[in-house]
Design a protein around this motif. Structure first.
Motif, short mmCIF file in Angstrom:
data_model
loop_
_atom_site.label_atom_id
_atom_site.label_comp_id
_atom_site.label_asym_id
_atom_site.label_seq_id
_atom_site.Cartn_x
_atom_site.Cartn_y
_atom_site.Cartn_z
N VAL A 27 0.85 -1.21 0.00
CA VAL A 27 0.00 0.00 0.00
C VAL A 27 0.88 1.25 0.00
CG1 VAL A 27 -1.66 1.32 1.37
CG2 VAL A 27 -1.99 -1.13 1.04
N THR A 28 1.95 1.24 0.79
CA THR A 28 2.84 2.41 0.84
C THR A 28 3.47 2.65 -0.54
OG1 THR A 28 3.36 1.91 3.14
CG2 THR A 28 4.85 3.40 1.99
N LEU A 29 4.06 1.61 -1.11
CA LEU A 29 4.72 1.77 -2.42
C LEU A 29 3.71 2.04 -3.53
CD1 LEU A 29 7.48 -1.01 -2.20
CD2 LEU A 29 7.69 1.44 -1.77
N GLY A 30 2.53 1.41 -3.44
CA GLY A 30 1.50 1.64 -4.45
C GLY A 30 1.02 3.07 -4.46
N LEU A 31 0.87 3.66 -3.25
CA LEU A 31 0.45 5.06 -3.17
C LEU A 31 1.54 5.99 -3.69
CD1 LEU A 31 -1.33 5.13 0.32
CD2 LEU A 31 -2.39 5.40 -1.92
N ILE A 32 2.79 5.70 -3.34
CA ILE A 32 3.90 6.56 -3.79
C ILE A 32 3.99 6.55 -5.30
CG2 ILE A 32 6.43 6.79 -3.82
CD1 ILE A 32 6.42 5.77 -0.92
N SER A 33 3.99 5.36 -5.90
CA SER A 33 4.17 5.28 -7.36
C SER A 33 2.89 5.62 -8.13
CB SER A 33 4.68 3.89 -7.76
OG SER A 33 3.72 2.93 -7.44
N GLY A 34 1.73 5.35 -7.51
CA GLY A 34 0.48 5.60 -8.22
C GLY A 34 0.07 7.06 -8.25
N LEU A 35 0.48 7.81 -7.22
CA LEU A 35 0.00 9.19 -7.09
C LEU A 35 0.95 10.23 -7.68
CD1 LEU A 35 -1.46 9.03 -3.47
CD2 LEU A 35 -2.74 9.12 -5.62
N SER A 36 2.13 9.82 -8.10
CA SER A 36 3.06 10.83 -8.63
C SER A 36 3.96 10.21 -9.69
CB SER A 36 3.92 11.39 -7.50
OG SER A 36 4.73 10.37 -6.96
N ARG A 37 4.38 11.05 -10.65
CA ARG A 37 5.27 10.58 -11.71
C ARG A 37 6.65 10.26 -11.15
NH1 ARG A 37 3.64 8.25 -15.81
NH2 ARG A 37 2.12 9.91 -16.20
N TRP A 38 7.14 11.12 -10.22
CA TRP A 38 8.46 10.86 -9.65
C TRP A 38 8.44 9.57 -8.82
CZ3 TRP A 38 8.99 10.30 -4.46
CH2 TRP A 38 8.01 10.86 -3.64
N GLY A 39 7.31 9.31 -8.15
CA GLY A 39 7.19 8.07 -7.37
C GLY A 39 7.22 6.86 -8.27
N GLU A 40 6.54 6.97 -9.41
CA GLU A 40 6.55 5.86 -10.37
C GLU A 40 7.97 5.60 -10.88
OE1 GLU A 40 4.14 6.53 -13.77
OE2 GLU A 40 4.53 4.56 -14.64
N THR A 41 8.68 6.71 -11.21
CA THR A 41 10.06 6.57 -11.72
C THR A 41 10.97 5.96 -10.66
OG1 THR A 41 9.69 8.56 -13.03
CG2 THR A 41 11.98 7.86 -12.73
#
Length: 241
Positions: free
Chosen positions: A63-77
Motif C-alpha cells: 500500500v505504501t509503495l502503491g500510493l507513492i508510485s500511483g500518485l506521482s510521476r516521480w514516485g513511479e520513476t
C-alpha cells in the motif's frame, strides 16, 4: 461424489494401498482424531499466524509503495522499475538467500510470504489508482478537494475494486508459499504435520493437511469477497448480489 466412492472402494479392495493413498473414511477418521486431540487446531493456529504476519507486512509495504508510485510521476520513476525487476525473480528462488540471512526459524518463512504477497497487492493498487476516472478527480477538485482529502474521498474508493482483486491474489499466493515455506525445518504448523506424516508414510495425515490448506484458501477468498461486497456496496453491479 462418484470419485470419492471409487476411491473408497479401491482402497477397501486393495487396489489403492494405504501407503499410496489412504481411503476417504480413514482420512475422515484421522481428521476427527487430530481435531479431538488438539493437534490439528494447534498447528493450524501456527500456520495462520505465519500467513497473517507475512500478509500484514505485505499489505503495509504494497500500500505504501502503491500510493507513492500511483500518485506521482516521480514516485513511479523511483519505485516501479525496482518493483518490476523484483517481480521477475520468483519469490521461492529467494529461499536459500533468506535461510543464509535469517536462519531456519520463523523469519524466513514469514519473509517469503511477505515478498510473494507484496506484488499482486502493489500491481493492482497501482493499476487501480491510475484507472480512476480523471473527470471524477477534476469534479472533486472543483468542489475544493485537494491533497489527502482528494486521495481519501475519491482516489482510494475508486481504486478499491482493483485493490480487492490484488488482495484475493495475495491471499492465494500466501497459502501457496505457506505450504512450501513450512518445509523449511518447521517445528510446528501444518507443514510440520506433513513432514512427520511423510517420514512415517501416513498418507491420511498428508491428505487431511492438504484439505485444510485448500479450505484455508477458500475461506480467505470468501472473506475477501464478503469485505468487497460491503466496501463496494455503492458500486453498481452487473450481477445482482
Amino acid at each position: 461424489m462418484a470419485l470419492l466412492l471409487l476411491w473408497e472402494l479401491g482402497a477397501r479392495v486393495g487396489v489403492v494401498p494405504p501407503r499410496i493413498l489412504a481411503a476417504p473414511s480413514t482420512v475422515l477418521e484421522t481428521f476427527w482424531t487430530l481435531t479431538a486431540s488438539g493437534e490439528l487446531p494447534k498447528n493450524l493456529a501456527v500456520s495462520l499466524a505465519r500467513a497473517g504476519a507475512g500478509l500484514s507486512i505485505a499489505l503495509v509495504v504494497a500500500v505504501t509503495l502503491g500510493l507513492i508510485s500511483g500518485l506521482s510521476r516521480w514516485g513511479e520513476t523511483l519505485v516501479d522499475p525496482l518493483m518490476q525487476i523484483k517481480r521477475t525473480i520468483p519469490s521461492l528462488a529467494l529461499t536459500p538467500l533468506f535461510i543464509v540471512w535469517f536462519g531456519i526459524g520463523e523469519t524466513p518463512k514469514i519473509a517469503l510470504i511477505a515478498v510473494a504477497a507484496t506484488f499482486p497487492l502493489y500491481l493492482n493498487l497501482f493499476s487501480g489508482i491510475r484507472s480512476v476516472d480523471v473527470r471524477l478527480v477534476e469534479a472533486a477538485r472543483s468542489f475544493g478537494l485537494r491533497g489527502w482529502s482528494l486521495v481519501r474521498e475519491v482516489i482510494l474508493p475508486g481504486a478499491l475494486p482493483s485493490f480487492f482483486v490484488g488482495l484475493r491474489y495475495a491471499l492465494g499466493v500466501s497459502v501457496l508459499v505457506l505450504v512450501i515455506s513450512e518445509q523449511i525445518n518447521a517445528q510446528a504448523g501444518l507443514g510440520y504435520l506433513v513432514n512427520n506424516a511423510r517420514d512415517f508414510m501416513r498418507t491420511d495425515i498428508i491428505v487431511v493437511c492438504l484439505v485444510v490448506y485448500a479450505l484455508l484458501g477458500l475461506g480467505a477468498d470468501t472473506l475477501v469477497r464478503t469485505l468487497e461486497r460491503k466496501a463496494l456496496a455503492w458500486r453498481p453491479s452487473l450481477v445482482e448480489q
